[in-house]
Motif scaffolding. Sequence first.
Motif, PDB file in Angstrom:
ATOM      1  N   PHE A 161      30.683 -23.146  -9.422  1.00 28.82           N
ATOM      2  CA  PHE A 161      29.567 -23.569 -10.356  1.00 28.82           C
ATOM      3  C   PHE A 161      28.734 -24.688  -9.842  1.00 28.82           C
ATOM      4  O   PHE A 161      27.504 -24.746 -10.240  1.00 28.82           O
ATOM      5  CB  PHE A 161      30.176 -24.054 -11.712  1.00 28.82           C
ATOM      6  CG  PHE A 161      30.625 -23.060 -12.794  1.00 28.82           C
ATOM      7  CD1 PHE A 161      29.794 -22.043 -13.233  1.00 28.82           C
ATOM      8  CD2 PHE A 161      31.915 -22.942 -13.261  1.00 28.82           C
ATOM      9  CE1 PHE A 161      30.271 -21.210 -14.073  1.00 28.82           C
ATOM     10  CE2 PHE A 161      32.434 -21.843 -13.926  1.00 28.82           C
ATOM     11  CZ  PHE A 161      31.590 -21.113 -14.452  1.00 28.82           C
ATOM     12  N   ALA A 162      29.257 -25.536  -9.124  1.00 28.78           N
ATOM     13  CA  ALA A 162      28.302 -26.623  -8.306  1.00 28.78           C
ATOM     14  C   ALA A 162      27.221 -25.946  -7.541  1.00 28.78           C
ATOM     15  O   ALA A 162      26.116 -26.450  -7.516  1.00 28.78           O
ATOM     16  CB  ALA A 162      29.134 -27.453  -7.513  1.00 28.78           C
ATOM     17  N   GLU A 163      27.654 -24.922  -6.791  1.00 25.63           N
ATOM     18  CA  GLU A 163      26.790 -24.136  -5.910  1.00 25.63           C
ATOM     19  C   GLU A 163      25.580 -23.667  -6.675  1.00 25.63           C
ATOM     20  O   GLU A 163      24.560 -23.279  -6.163  1.00 25.63           O
ATOM     21  CB  GLU A 163      27.399 -22.995  -5.252  1.00 25.63           C
ATOM     22  CG  GLU A 163      28.355 -23.581  -3.955  1.00 25.63           C
ATOM     23  CD  GLU A 163      29.156 -22.295  -3.438  1.00 25.63           C
ATOM     24  OE1 GLU A 163      28.880 -21.189  -3.849  1.00 25.63           O
ATOM     25  OE2 GLU A 163      30.057 -22.580  -2.810  1.00 25.63           O
ATOM     26  N   ARG A 164      26.082 -23.303  -7.909  1.00 25.91           N
ATOM     27  CA  ARG A 164      24.850 -22.749  -8.858  1.00 25.91           C
ATOM     28  C   ARG A 164      24.159 -23.913  -9.783  1.00 25.91           C
ATOM     29  O   ARG A 164      23.634 -23.357 -10.573  1.00 25.91           O
ATOM     30  CB  ARG A 164      25.488 -21.546  -9.556  1.00 25.91           C
ATOM     31  CG  ARG A 164      25.753 -20.318  -8.721  1.00 25.91           C
ATOM     32  CD  ARG A 164      26.960 -19.353  -9.206  1.00 25.91           C
ATOM     33  NE  ARG A 164      27.168 -18.318  -8.297  1.00 25.91           N
ATOM     34  CZ  ARG A 164      27.786 -18.528  -7.264  1.00 25.91           C
ATOM     35  NH1 ARG A 164      28.304 -19.441  -6.815  1.00 25.91           N
ATOM     36  NH2 ARG A 164      27.966 -17.396  -6.391  1.00 25.91           N
ATOM     37  N   LYS A 165      24.454 -24.836  -9.354  1.00 28.57           N
ATOM     38  CA  LYS A 165      23.904 -26.184 -10.421  1.00 28.57           C
ATOM     39  C   LYS A 165      24.217 -25.883 -11.889  1.00 28.57           C
ATOM     40  O   LYS A 165      23.216 -26.216 -12.577  1.00 28.57           O
ATOM     41  CB  LYS A 165      22.391 -26.318 -10.001  1.00 28.57           C
ATOM     42  CG  LYS A 165      22.097 -26.422  -8.436  1.00 28.57           C
ATOM     43  CD  LYS A 165      21.010 -26.969  -8.157  1.00 28.57           C
ATOM     44  CE  LYS A 165      20.622 -27.106  -6.523  1.00 28.57           C
ATOM     45  NZ  LYS A 165      21.482 -27.412  -5.641  1.00 28.57           N
TER      46      LYS A 165
END
Length: 170
Positions: A161-165
Amino acid sequence: QADMAEVRAAIAERGIRIVRDIEVALHTHPADTLGIAFEFWAGHFHDNPEILYHGMTHPIEHWRDRHPLALTGRHSFTVAVRDLAAASEFLQSFLSARPVYEAARPAIGAQAIGLEIADSMVELLSPTGPGDVRDHLHRYGEGIRSTVHHTRDMASLRGHFAERKVALVP
């Protein structure tokens, strides 16, 4: 997985409209079923060769072992409703839901009733005053507010999820 003759009888008995009917499966009209288009089908998605081989879904092992979310299954889903007692009574009557708990959810301004339906948990949420649930109902109306899944790897899930903001919230 449902006996479609029983499903059709239960739907007709309650005057619930059907928005899609392809004989082997059907969907209820959301306006008649707490803002949710319930799907009934006699099959099972994750072990059906017809569905798997046409790429319409993946086997359970894909979601558990190969996908970064590392999903091991659904835990529950929450449904925002205006009338907690009426929604609980409807699900008990229509889907043989069994009440499991009642709880205050002061952080989101709501009261909750947890219901077991087959192998799933459903938490009904109704506003008790200002808060997230009242805001949700005002903006979207009744319906599914969230889904809760089990994961075998929380770090992988957070990274995905962090990679996808995408911000995660409690």
